[in-house]
Design an enzyme around this catalytic site. Sequence first.
Site, mmCIF file in Angstrom:
data_model
loop_
_atom_site.group_PDB
_atom_site.id
_atom_site.type_symbol
_atom_site.label_atom_id
_atom_site.label_comp_id
_atom_site.label_asym_id
_atom_site.label_seq_id
_atom_site.Cartn_x
_atom_site.Cartn_y
_atom_site.Cartn_z
ATOM 1 N N ILE A 133 0.857 -1.190 0.000
ATOM 2 C CA ILE A 133 0.000 0.000 0.000
ATOM 3 C C ILE A 133 0.896 1.244 0.000
ATOM 4 C CG2 ILE A 133 -1.718 1.307 1.312
ATOM 5 C CD1 ILE A 133 -2.511 -1.347 2.667
ATOM 6 N N GLU A 253 -10.655 -2.317 5.391
ATOM 7 C CA GLU A 253 -9.324 -2.367 5.991
ATOM 8 C C GLU A 253 -9.383 -2.322 7.522
ATOM 9 O OE1 GLU A 253 -6.645 0.768 4.701
ATOM 10 O OE2 GLU A 253 -5.135 0.100 6.130
HETATM 11 C C1 LIG Z 1 3.330 -1.466 11.226
HETATM 12 C C2 LIG Z 1 2.909 -0.365 10.311
HETATM 13 C C3 LIG Z 1 2.636 -0.655 8.991
HETATM 14 C C4 LIG Z 1 2.266 0.361 8.108
HETATM 15 N N1 LIG Z 1 2.053 0.016 6.812
HETATM 16 C C5 LIG Z 1 1.755 0.996 5.919
HETATM 17 C C6 LIG Z 1 1.613 0.670 4.539
HETATM 18 O O1 LIG Z 1 1.752 -0.489 4.132
HETATM 19 N N2 LIG Z 1 1.351 1.673 3.679
HETATM 20 C C7 LIG Z 1 1.181 2.958 4.076
HETATM 21 O O2 LIG Z 1 0.906 3.800 3.230
HETATM 22 N N3 LIG Z 1 1.310 3.299 5.388
HETATM 23 C C8 LIG Z 1 1.603 2.347 6.304
HETATM 24 N N4 LIG Z 1 1.771 2.664 7.631
HETATM 25 C C9 LIG Z 1 1.722 4.078 8.019
HETATM 26 C C10 LIG Z 1 0.496 4.469 8.816
HETATM 27 O O3 LIG Z 1 -0.658 4.442 8.036
HETATM 28 C C11 LIG Z 1 0.789 5.862 9.391
HETATM 29 O O4 LIG Z 1 1.885 5.735 10.292
HETATM 30 C C12 LIG Z 1 -0.394 6.433 10.111
HETATM 31 O O5 LIG Z 1 -1.436 6.744 9.215
HETATM 32 C C13 LIG Z 1 -0.016 7.710 10.899
HETATM 33 O O6 LIG Z 1 0.644 8.607 10.109
HETATM 34 P P1 LIG Z 1 2.021 9.258 10.585
HETATM 35 O O7 LIG Z 1 2.948 8.166 10.986
HETATM 36 O O8 LIG Z 1 2.468 10.196 9.520
HETATM 37 O O9 LIG Z 1 1.680 10.074 11.908
HETATM 38 P P2 LIG Z 1 0.983 11.533 12.009
HETATM 39 O O10 LIG Z 1 -0.184 11.594 11.090
HETATM 40 O O11 LIG Z 1 2.085 12.533 11.811
HETATM 41 O O12 LIG Z 1 0.514 11.523 13.482
HETATM 42 C C14 LIG Z 1 1.381 11.762 14.606
HETATM 43 C C15 LIG Z 1 0.539 11.766 15.861
HETATM 44 O O13 LIG Z 1 -0.432 12.833 15.799
HETATM 45 C C16 LIG Z 1 -1.747 12.326 15.983
HETATM 46 N N5 LIG Z 1 -2.683 13.035 15.098
HETATM 47 C C17 LIG Z 1 -2.506 13.352 13.799
HETATM 48 N N6 LIG Z 1 -3.615 13.952 13.298
HETATM 49 C C18 LIG Z 1 -4.511 14.006 14.313
HETATM 50 C C19 LIG Z 1 -5.844 14.506 14.419
HETATM 51 N N7 LIG Z 1 -6.481 15.038 13.383
HETATM 52 N N8 LIG Z 1 -6.465 14.360 15.611
HETATM 53 C C20 LIG Z 1 -5.840 13.802 16.690
HETATM 54 N N9 LIG Z 1 -4.561 13.313 16.644
HETATM 55 C C21 LIG Z 1 -3.917 13.409 15.467
HETATM 56 C C22 LIG Z 1 -1.660 10.861 15.558
HETATM 57 O O14 LIG Z 1 -2.665 10.100 16.188
HETATM 58 C C23 LIG Z 1 -0.260 10.477 16.046
HETATM 59 O O15 LIG Z 1 -0.297 10.155 17.402
HETATM 60 C C24 LIG Z 1 2.131 1.693 8.554
HETATM 61 C C25 LIG Z 1 2.385 1.985 9.905
HETATM 62 C C26 LIG Z 1 2.768 0.983 10.765
HETATM 63 C C27 LIG Z 1 3.048 1.334 12.186
#
Ligand SMILES: Cc1cc2nc3c(=O)[nH]c(=O)nc-3n(C[C@H](O)[C@H](O)[C@H](O)COP(=O)(O)OP(=O)(O)OC[C@H]3O[C@@H](n4cnc5c(N)ncnc54)[C@H](O)[C@@H]3O)c2cc1C
Length: 386
Positions: A133, A253
């Site tokens: 993804i 999902e």
């Molecule tokens: C094991 C694993 C597998 C993954 N696999 C994939 C994959 O195959 N493909 C892919 O595309 N992605 C993948 N991901 C990524 C995952 O989808 C993202 O890490 C996730 O969506 C969070 O985005 P970010 O890491 O940029 O954190 P951010 O969006 O930067 O968030 C940081 C913190 O801020 C909080 N936050 C952000 N916005 C808000 C809001 N509006 N309200 C309240 N709190 C908020 C979040 O909850 C978090 O605690 C994977 C992640 C993990 C851990």
Amino acid sequence: MTGDRFRFPKVEFGPEERALREEVRDFIREERASGGFTPMADSWGSGWSPEWSRKMGARGWLGMMWPKQYGGGEKPALHRYIVTEEMVSAGAPCAAHWVADRQSGPLLLRYGAEEQRRSILPRIAAGECYFAIGMSEPDSGSDLASVRTTATKVDGGWTINGRKIWSSGAHRSHYMIALVRTSPRDMKARHAGLTQFLIDLKAPGIEIRGIRNIAGERHFNETVFDDAFVPDDMVIGEAGDGWRQVTSELAIERSGPERFLSTFPVLTELVRELGPEPGERDAETVGALAARTMALRRMSLGISRLLDEGEAPEVAAALVKDLGTCFEGELVREARNLLPATAASQSPDLYGKVLADGVLHVPSSTIRGGTNEVLKGIVARELGLR
Ligand SMILES: Cc1cc2nc3c(=O)[nH]c(=O)nc-3n(C[C@H](O)[C@H](O)[C@H](O)COP(=O)(O)OP(=O)(O)OC[C@H]3O[C@@H](n4cnc5c(N)ncnc54)[C@H](O)[C@@H]3O)c2cc1C
């Protein structure tokens, strides 16, 4: 209506479903006995075994709901649910085909071109074609609409530049479905101008760099696109319609058994360790964990039925994923408190091994597929709290 968005209709299993469950259990029992796999927690995310995927494909347990002309079995969603919940709760290694079977295949079926469906779906159903993804980017996770990877129109196709991150299994997958910007960002219409591409990960201009997780495994990757050419026939659906397509994947999902059963093998092994006559406190804890599992299962099954009926229960799915993934962590903590063990991934003692898998993988449960904070926000909005 809020009540409508949190509906979890009851699901009854008939003789056909019960027979299928027995068939899957027999298969798992035989494989366990012959050393075909060792149970693990997070087996759907981390247990990568093409051999296992091919065995499931041969039994008709992948692409189960798809039309027969694409290698599917034309079965109801409930049948897929039974197979997946048996696999995840047994800790069987399902990661290789998981994304393709759960999400990419159904997306291609819904929005893909006929040639894409014909060439790819039968290979997924055979357990021989794996998907990654490509949604998240270094500065775009929760706020997915801010993706900056671009596709520029050129003769016969598109040139892609940018970076995707956390792409699980990309280094072992054949394709990625990537969400990419095809027209400039418009702050008034943030969801416009995004397109989904089917990307052959072996194509020139693509570099896949591994990232290790805390378990020391190369689970995910940074995928870099440097003038990578993607032909026109690899656009999925309509150019510019990517946001609508990508959000349609979310209910599927977020609501499946993998969102509350990832650490179930810890409970199974805990019960085995406690033996037939556990102490009162042990029995109480195990009983409470079992009751919560059943409540979550009832909710998750209800969503599966709604999906079968053509509904898109995204808000209810967000609730299941939030509650379910929190529960996965609590199960591991409760087990550790009740029966401490030297948790080690290579432990010969199965309880210690699955406990180690659980401890090392639960931190990711509440992040992948949308963080729990964001999911709570979705539920709160539906309840009129924000
Ligand atoms: C094991 C694993 C597998 C993954 N696999 C994939 C994959 O195959 N493909 C892919 O595309 N992605 C993948 N991901 C990524 C995952 O989808 C993202 O890490 C996730 O969506 C969070 O985005 P970010 O890491 O940029 O954190 P951010 O969006 O930067 O968030 C940081 C913190 O801020 C909080 N936050 C952000 N916005 C808000 C809001 N509006 N309200 C309240 N709190 C908020 C979040 O909850 C978090 O605690 C994977 C992640 C993990 C851990």
